[in-house]
Design an enzyme around this catalytic site. Structure first.
Site, mmCIF file in Angstrom:
data_model
loop_
_atom_site.group_PDB
_atom_site.id
_atom_site.type_symbol
_atom_site.label_atom_id
_atom_site.label_comp_id
_atom_site.label_asym_id
_atom_site.label_seq_id
_atom_site.Cartn_x
_atom_site.Cartn_y
_atom_site.Cartn_z
ATOM 1 N N GLU A 114 0.829 -1.209 0.000
ATOM 2 C CA GLU A 114 0.000 0.000 0.000
ATOM 3 C C GLU A 114 0.864 1.260 0.000
ATOM 4 O O GLU A 114 0.519 2.244 -0.647
ATOM 5 C CB GLU A 114 -0.973 0.021 1.172
ATOM 6 C CG GLU A 114 -1.885 1.230 1.100
ATOM 7 C CD GLU A 114 -3.247 1.032 1.723
ATOM 8 O OE1 GLU A 114 -4.009 2.015 1.710
ATOM 9 O OE2 GLU A 114 -3.550 -0.063 2.197
ATOM 10 N N THR A 115 1.979 1.211 0.689
ATOM 11 C CA THR A 115 2.877 2.360 0.695
ATOM 12 C C THR A 115 3.391 2.649 -0.710
ATOM 13 O O THR A 115 3.319 3.789 -1.188
ATOM 14 C CB THR A 115 4.057 2.115 1.658
ATOM 15 O OG1 THR A 115 3.542 1.937 2.978
ATOM 16 C CG2 THR A 115 5.036 3.277 1.642
#
Length: 163
Positions: free
Chosen positions: A75-76
């Site tokens: 997700e980062t």
């Protein structure tokens, strides 16, 4: 995201954000979570985001890399790509994350590479491949972010969206 002095951003991106007085390192931070997990961004552009994370400290009870840790890395990286695609006029907010875990990792670093699947005006979707140090795929992920209008300069400065 830990030490990030060596992040490679395209020069036009650096110039665009610098003109607004925005610190790219702070903007593209996973905050305390990324720091605790040892996430480091190595390369960042709308076309490709590369980052690493240690397995040690991010394992489940069996000593394997925790699936949630892979999700944080994915997700980062996908969020950073989405934010760079959206530019200074947009903020990226994750709306869907899908992770498939293929094999366990017990030590070393895992590396994630995010590449775009779709880059539109209101959404961006990235595929993130996380591999171990031998190049074996540990996890395949897909992240879709909503691209929202950034607050106007008279409302507030660009927020840290917590990617």
């Amino acid at each position: 995201m830990g030490e990030q002095q060596h992040v490679k951003f395209p020069q036009e991106v650096i110039d665009e954000y610098a003109a607004l007085g925005v610190d790219l390192q702070a903007l593209f931070s996973a905050g305390h979570l990324g720091t605790r997990m040892g996430v480091q961004i190595l390369e960042a552009s709308a076309e490709r985001v590369v980052g690493t994370m240690p397995v040690e400290g991010n394992t489940q009870p069996y000593g394997l890399l925790h699936g949630g840790a892979s999700a944080v890395l994915a997700e980062t990286l996908g969020s950073v790509g989405s934010m760079l695609h959206g530019g200074t006029s947009k903020i990226a907010v994750g709306v869907d994350l899908n992770c498939t875990h293929h094999r366990g990792a017990r030590s070393g670093l895992v590396t994630g590479v995010a590449t775009p699947v779709h880059r539109g005006r209101s959404t961006a979707t990235y595929e993130i491949v996380i591999s171990d140090e031998e190049g074996r795929r540990v996890c395949s992920a897909r992240l879709t972010c909503l691209l929202r209008d950034a607050p106007r300069s008279d409302e507030a400065s660009l927020p840290n969206t917590g990617v």
